[in-house]
Scaffold this active site. Structure first.
Site, PDB file in Angstrom:
ATOM      1  N   GLY A   8       0.822  -1.211   0.000  1.00 25.25           N
ATOM      2  CA  GLY A   8       0.000   0.000   0.000  1.00 25.25           C
ATOM      3  C   GLY A   8       0.852   1.256   0.000  1.00 25.25           C
ATOM      4  O   GLY A   8       0.410   2.327   0.412  1.00 25.25           O
ATOM      5  N   VAL A  27      -2.239  -8.379  -2.504  1.00 27.56           N
ATOM      6  CA  VAL A  27      -2.009  -9.045  -1.223  1.00 27.56           C
ATOM      7  C   VAL A  27      -3.034 -10.134  -0.948  1.00 27.56           C
ATOM      8  O   VAL A  27      -2.860 -10.931  -0.003  1.00 27.56           O
ATOM      9  CB  VAL A  27      -1.983  -8.034  -0.059  1.00 27.56           C
ATOM     10  CG1 VAL A  27      -0.850  -7.037  -0.236  1.00 27.56           C
ATOM     11  CG2 VAL A  27      -3.321  -7.332   0.099  1.00 27.56           C
ATOM     12  N   LYS A  79      -9.485  -5.691  11.204  1.00 23.79           N
ATOM     13  CA  LYS A  79      -8.491  -4.918  11.947  1.00 23.79           C
ATOM     14  C   LYS A  79      -8.277  -5.476  13.350  1.00 23.79           C
ATOM     15  O   LYS A  79      -7.146  -5.506  13.843  1.00 23.79           O
ATOM     16  CB  LYS A  79      -8.918  -3.449  12.003  1.00 23.79           C
ATOM     17  CG  LYS A  79      -8.846  -2.740  10.652  1.00 23.79           C
ATOM     18  CD  LYS A  79      -7.470  -2.817  10.031  1.00 23.79           C
ATOM     19  CE  LYS A  79      -7.319  -1.937   8.805  1.00 23.79           C
ATOM     20  NZ  LYS A  79      -5.986  -2.076   8.178  1.00 23.79           N
ATOM     21  N   SER A  87      -6.584  -0.396  13.127  1.00 26.40           N
ATOM     22  CA  SER A  87      -7.376   0.828  13.060  1.00 26.40           C
ATOM     23  C   SER A  87      -8.192   0.941  14.338  1.00 26.40           C
ATOM     24  O   SER A  87      -8.524  -0.082  14.963  1.00 26.40           O
ATOM     25  CB  SER A  87      -8.321   0.799  11.853  1.00 26.40           C
ATOM     26  OG  SER A  87      -9.319   1.811  11.943  1.00 26.40           O
ATOM     27  N   ARG A 140       0.473   5.248  -2.150  1.00 20.93           N
ATOM     28  CA  ARG A 140      -0.335   6.425  -1.826  1.00 20.93           C
ATOM     29  C   ARG A 140      -0.560   6.522  -0.317  1.00 20.93           C
ATOM     30  O   ARG A 140      -0.267   5.595   0.428  1.00 20.93           O
ATOM     31  CB  ARG A 140      -1.698   6.355  -2.540  1.00 20.93           C
ATOM     32  CG  ARG A 140      -1.584   6.404  -4.048  1.00 20.93           C
ATOM     33  CD  ARG A 140      -2.853   6.004  -4.766  1.00 20.93           C
ATOM     34  NE  ARG A 140      -2.564   5.852  -6.198  1.00 20.93           N
ATOM     35  CZ  ARG A 140      -2.092   4.736  -6.740  1.00 20.93           C
ATOM     36  NH1 ARG A 140      -1.888   3.661  -5.994  1.00 20.93           N
ATOM     37  NH2 ARG A 140      -1.826   4.694  -8.029  1.00 20.93           N
ATOM     38  N   ILE A 163      -7.255   9.979  10.001  1.00 19.22           N
ATOM     39  CA  ILE A 163      -6.081  10.587   9.397  1.00 19.22           C
ATOM     40  C   ILE A 163      -6.506  11.301   8.113  1.00 19.22           C
ATOM     41  O   ILE A 163      -7.405  10.847   7.399  1.00 19.22           O
ATOM     42  CB  ILE A 163      -5.012   9.525   9.073  1.00 19.22           C
ATOM     43  CG1 ILE A 163      -4.711   8.665  10.314  1.00 19.22           C
ATOM     44  CG2 ILE A 163      -3.729  10.184   8.575  1.00 19.22           C
ATOM     45  CD1 ILE A 163      -4.192   9.429  11.513  1.00 19.22           C
ATOM     46  N   ALA A 223     -13.737  -6.127  11.909  1.00 17.08           N
ATOM     47  CA  ALA A 223     -13.352  -7.487  12.296  1.00 17.08           C
ATOM     48  C   ALA A 223     -11.941  -7.808  11.812  1.00 17.08           C
ATOM     49  O   ALA A 223     -11.144  -8.426  12.534  1.00 17.08           O
ATOM     50  CB  ALA A 223     -14.352  -8.486  11.727  1.00 17.08           C
ATOM     51  N   TYR A 267     -14.552  -4.647   7.933  1.00 15.44           N
ATOM     52  CA  TYR A 267     -13.315  -3.877   8.116  1.00 15.44           C
ATOM     53  C   TYR A 267     -12.885  -3.929   9.576  1.00 15.44           C
ATOM     54  O   TYR A 267     -11.715  -4.191   9.889  1.00 15.44           O
ATOM     55  CB  TYR A 267     -13.556  -2.436   7.667  1.00 15.44           C
ATOM     56  CG  TYR A 267     -12.372  -1.514   7.813  1.00 15.44           C
ATOM     57  CD1 TYR A 267     -11.379  -1.454   6.836  1.00 15.44           C
ATOM     58  CD2 TYR A 267     -12.250  -0.672   8.918  1.00 15.44           C
ATOM     59  CE1 TYR A 267     -10.295  -0.601   6.956  1.00 15.44           C
ATOM     60  CE2 TYR A 267     -11.169   0.185   9.052  1.00 15.44           C
ATOM     61  CZ  TYR A 267     -10.194   0.226   8.076  1.00 15.44           C
ATOM     62  OH  TYR A 267      -9.122   1.071   8.206  1.00 15.44           O
TER      63      TYR A 267
END
Length: 259
Positions: free
Chosen positions: A20, A69, A164, A147, A23, A193, A162, A160
């Site tokens: 990742g 990935v 993290k 996160s 960017r 962020i 779960a 998402y």
């Protein structure tokens, strides 16, 4: 600090792969590691195009690797390409990911599978593939990306969140398994962020900037470089006695009891 000598830059002895890394936060991590004297490879599904490279000259400093990935063969090929290019792999940053907002009642199997496969599965694939090279480096270090969503409930983010939470659990387990091989594994837990994706979520109405800012004691979003600072620290010798930890970078949101 960069590895310099009186005669100019010394050869870079450490190599890191940032998934990742094309960017967002990943790019800031890659930049800081390069400034600190690392060879840096960035892996992404979509590598920077000509316009992006013209806009950010730092991209020329990194070795690009096209990688999915969620695909073991792609990950293995990417890891091998980094080692073939630089001769070693000492650091791994698993920052690749994305999100799709969908409530559980309407959640499609494919959405659930894909989000877990990219975030949690991708982290595990990259760590597994990198293990022998991190072990052989004698001082391997990994930083995984979790996160605050993995610790706090927010609507429409079940897969998402779960994934993290799973990344933090896997980080602790790998830290125990790999400590005898002198490989340290830690995680970062970013809050809100100021990234392109978060700006898009605000613009689309998926997120209310006002409600988020009310939950952050520091009353602002973080900057990608502030997360990269912590990642660089966790890969450095300054954190040599830290493993299995998850460091939160969220302006105080998770510990905020004023509700």
């Amino acid at each position: 600090m960069s590895e310099n000598s009186a005669d100019g830059p010394a050869p870079r002895s450490r190599t890191a792969l940032v998934t990742g890394g094309a960017r967002g936060i990943g790019r800031e991590v890659a930049s800081q590691l390069h400034e600190a004297g690392w060879n840096v490879a960035i892996a992404d599904l979509q590598l920077p195009d000509d316009a992006e490279r013209a806009d950010d000259p730092r991209l020329a400093q990194f070795h690009p690797i096209r990688m999915d990935v969620a695909d073991s063969e792609s990950v293995d090929a990417g890891i091998r390409a980094v080692v073939e290019r630089f001769g070693r792999l000492c650091g791994l940053v698993n920052a690749a990911g994305y999100n799709r907002h969908q409530g559980v009642a309407d959640l499609q199997d494919e959405t659930w599978k894909r989000l877990l496969d990219v975030h949690l599965g991708g982290t595990l694939r990259c760590c597994r593939s990198a293990f022998p090279f991190l072990r052989d480096s004698g001082r391997g270090a990994v930083v995984n990306f979790s996160s605050v969503a993995g610790r706090r409930g927010r609507a429409n983010r079940a897969p998402y969140s779960a994934a993290k939470a799973g990344i933090e659990a896997a980080t602790r387990t790998m830290a125990i398994e790999w400590a005898p091989h002198n490989i340290r594994i830690n995680a970062v837990v970013p809050g809100w962020i100021n990234t392109r994706l978060n700006r898009q979520n605000i613009a689309s109405g998926n997120t209310s900037a006002e409600s988020v800012l009310k939950a952050i004691p520091m009353a602002r979003f973080g900057e990608p470089g502030e997360v990269a600072n912590v990642v660089t620290f966790l890969l450095s010798a300054q954190s040599s006695y830290m493993t299995g930890q998850s460091l939160v970078i969220d302006g105080g949101a998770l510990i905020n009891g004023n509700w």
